[in-house]
Every structure is written in C-alpha cells, then in structure tokens.
Scaffold this active site. Structure first.
Site, PDB file in Angstrom:
ATOM      1  N   HIS A 155       0.800  -1.228   0.000  1.00 16.30           N
ATOM      2  CA  HIS A 155       0.000   0.000   0.000  1.00 16.30           C
ATOM      3  C   HIS A 155       0.839   1.288   0.000  1.00 16.30           C
ATOM      4  CE1 HIS A 155      -3.577  -2.388   1.220  1.00 16.30           C
ATOM      5  NE2 HIS A 155      -2.810  -2.957   2.137  1.00 16.30           N
TER       6      HIS A 155
HETATM    7  C1  BDR Z   1      -3.005   0.793   5.426  1.00 23.57           C
HETATM    8  O1  BDR Z   1      -3.199   0.277   6.732  1.00 23.57           O
HETATM    9  C2  BDR Z   1      -1.991  -0.198   7.273  1.00 23.57           C
HETATM   10  O2  BDR Z   1      -2.174  -1.482   7.757  1.00 23.57           O
HETATM   11  C3  BDR Z   1      -0.949  -0.119   6.184  1.00 23.57           C
HETATM   12  O3  BDR Z   1       0.294   0.274   6.711  1.00 23.57           O
HETATM   13  C4  BDR Z   1      -1.506   0.911   5.237  1.00 23.57           C
HETATM   14  O4  BDR Z   1      -1.099   2.218   5.605  1.00 23.57           O
HETATM   15  C5  BDR Z   1      -3.702  -0.102   4.427  1.00 23.57           C
HETATM   16  O5  BDR Z   1      -5.079  -0.139   4.691  1.00 23.57           O
END
Ligand code: BDR
Ligand code: CA
Length: 338
Positions: free
Chosen positions: A242
C-alpha cells in the site's frame, strides 16, 4: 531542480517501512523528518520502528518525532493481525541506536510549516491522520502553507479492508480524516482501489533477495510475513504493497491514473464509519477536493521500487553477525545518499 521537501507521517508497519526506504533512496526528495503516529501498532512501537528503518537505510540523521498515541475522539484500533506484534515482524532487526527527536510530532509539523516558505512542504501521510489533524487544530495558520498531502487511505470500488465499508487508516481516526479532507489542502489519495492492484510477486521478492543487500533482504522478509495474511484473506498470490504508492507518485506520477473528485468521510455511520464517500461519478455537485487514484502500472511501480531500494547499501550477501542480515558497507550504514 532542488529536491521536494517532505515530512512522512507514519505508523510502521512493513509497507510504511518500504515507503520510507524508497523516499530515503530518492534524490528528488528531501525528508525533513518522520512523525510517528499510533496505528498499525501503538505509538511506542511505531516510533521505534521508524528509527529502525532510518538506521537500516543508513540515515540515522533523519529526526523521528513521536506524535499522537490515540485518535482524536476514539479508542485506538491496531492491526497486529496483519503486521505482527512489533509492526515490523518478518525479520529481527537491531533496536534503534538513536533516540527520538525532542518534542512532539505535532509541534514539529507546526514549526516546520511555519518556518519553511509557504507551499514548499509536502506531507506524505501513510497512517491514521491524527497528527496532521492535530497540527491543523493547533495552528490553523499552517493549513494554507502545506504544498500538498499525499496519503494512503480510503477506497471506493474496493470499499473496505478493516470493516466492510472502511479502509484501516481512515477507520482508525475518521474525525481526523474528515478534518483533513475538509481542510482545503490539495490532496492526492492512494486508496485500496490502487493499492489492491499493487500486488507483490514471487519474481519481485526474488529480485529483492538477489540484490544481496541488508535492505533487499529485509524488504523481502517483511513482504513474506504480511503476504501470509493477505493470501489467506484475498486468495491468489502476492499482497498489496500500500504505502509506497504515495512516494512512487511523487517520483513517477505517470504510473497512476485517477480523477479529481469530492471525498467526504463518514464519521457517524451505523455500519459505515470511516468510509471515504468518493464522488467518483460526480453526481453530488460537491466541489472536487481530492485527486483520487484508481489505477497503477504495476510493473512500472515495482521496477521503480527495486531500482530505488537497490541504491541503499550495496553490501555483499554475507550473513550479518547480529541480525541475520548482510552487513552494511564499510563507512556507511546503508550506502551513500545518492
Ligand atoms: C493501510 O493500513 C496499514 O495497515 C498499512 O500500513 C496501510 O497504511 C492499508 O489499509
Ligand atoms: Ca501505514
């Protein structure tokens, strides 16, 4: 051209860590500091992890500030089920050798935005938006001075990952997100619609391991760790990487496709709290406040990450004495700053 000045607001998290590493490897960006926020794991761990990542990159000089330890108006929700107990599970790394920078992250954000020329500092937000909203509340004069916020959060077509309707970063602190989205600051948003297309692959992990560096080994090990969760949840192979989408957009915006639309945050839904209500089809009549992304050139994205991560620490792939990683090159923790 002088480098773009950024502050990374973060809750590391393995994918946060990759975003930080890529930023530190990129001469187009000057990282003024990291501001840690509670999110994936509690603040004490995110502040620790941010320093571990800077040291892995050979940049212990980057100041890391601890920020808000809970959302503006709610109890903290964490994600150890994804990121592990430490938030950086997957490989054992040394505890940070450098102390936290003195002062609160919110004060650092305010002081930096007031000190630097208006319109020159970009905020890269890859955790819950608590620190940034708190800075805007504390000193509204900083709001028009922010050049842009590039954030990972939200979803439209992909809807939610922590609830059926909400993405984690927005869900954890929807009040903060609502204030940031209403602030008038130019926003570039990397929602799940993009990041669920940014899936790691076995070939990419092999290429990272093939670098034979501490950074390549660490990133591959982190991805192995969170892939287990994502594969079980979504099926198929690979896992969404992400947070580096934000940094990749700053470096190569042509890799992404999106629309300028209105986005508001649901804060009172019975089932939909934390939902990013994105007017993708422009039916609301509300003015656009965000560049909301929907697509990414996956191959281009991972090629960029590999190329940047390869710049950090060209160490031989011998086992390290303490942490199971190849040792850093002589004279630099992670290699020269490019
Ligand atoms: C986001 O949530 C976190 O778990 C990850 O680091 C990312 O920023 C994805 O939904
Ligand atoms: Ca994150």
């Amino acid at each position: 051209m002088s480098p773009r000045r950024i502050i990374i607001d973060t809750d590391p998290g393995q994918d946060d860590a990759v975003a930080i590493l890529v930023a530190l490897a990129s001469p187009e960006l000057e990282v003024l500091g990291l501001t840690a926020v509670a999110g994936n794991v509690p603040l004490a761990l995110t502040a620790r992890n941010a320093r571990i990542v800077c040291e892995l990159a050979g940049r212990p000089d980057i100041p890391v500030f601890a920020g808000c330890d809970r959302p503006l108006a709610r109890a903290l929700v964490t994600a150890e089920h994804v990121h592990g107990r430490t938030g950086l599970d997957g490989i054992a790394l040394p505890e940070p050798g450098v102390a936290l920078a003195e002062g609160h992250a919110v004060d650092f954000l305010v002081a930096t935005l007031l000190r630097e020329p208006a319109g020159t500092v970009t905020l890269v937000a890859i955790g819950p938006l608590t620190n940034i909203a708190a800075a805007f509340r504390a000193a509204p004069a900083v709001i028009p001075r922010v050049r842009e916020i590039v954030l990972m959060g939200g979803a439209y077509f992909e809807v939610g990952n922590i609830t059926p309707a909400a993405e984690f970063n927005i869900y954890v602190d929807p009040e903060a997100a609502a204030e940031v989205f209403a602030s008038g600051v130019p926003l570039t948003v990397m929602p799940l619609d993009v990041t669920h297309k940014a899936l790691t692959s076995a070939a990419w992990l092999a290429a990272l391991r093939g670098l034979g560096t501490r950074v390549g080994t660490a990133v591959a090990s982190w991805c192995d760790f969170f892939e287990r969760f994502d594969r079980a949840k979504y099926g198929g192979s690979g896992a969404p990487l992400h947070d580096p989408c934000t940094v990749a957009w700053l470096l190569r915006p042509e890799l992404f496709r999106g629309r300028h639309v209105n986005v508001v945050i649901e804060t009172e839904g019975t089932f939909t709290t934390g939902m990013t209500v994105a007017d993708w089809w422009r039916v609301s009549g509300r003015p656009a406040n965000a560049h909301f992304m929907g697509g990414v050139d996956r191959d281009g994205y991972f090629a960029l990450l590999t190329e940047r991560l390869a710049r950090l620490g060209a160490a031989p792939a011998r086992p390290g004495p303490e942490d199971g990683l190849p040792p850093p090159p002589v004279g630099a923790g992670g290699g020269p700053r490019p």
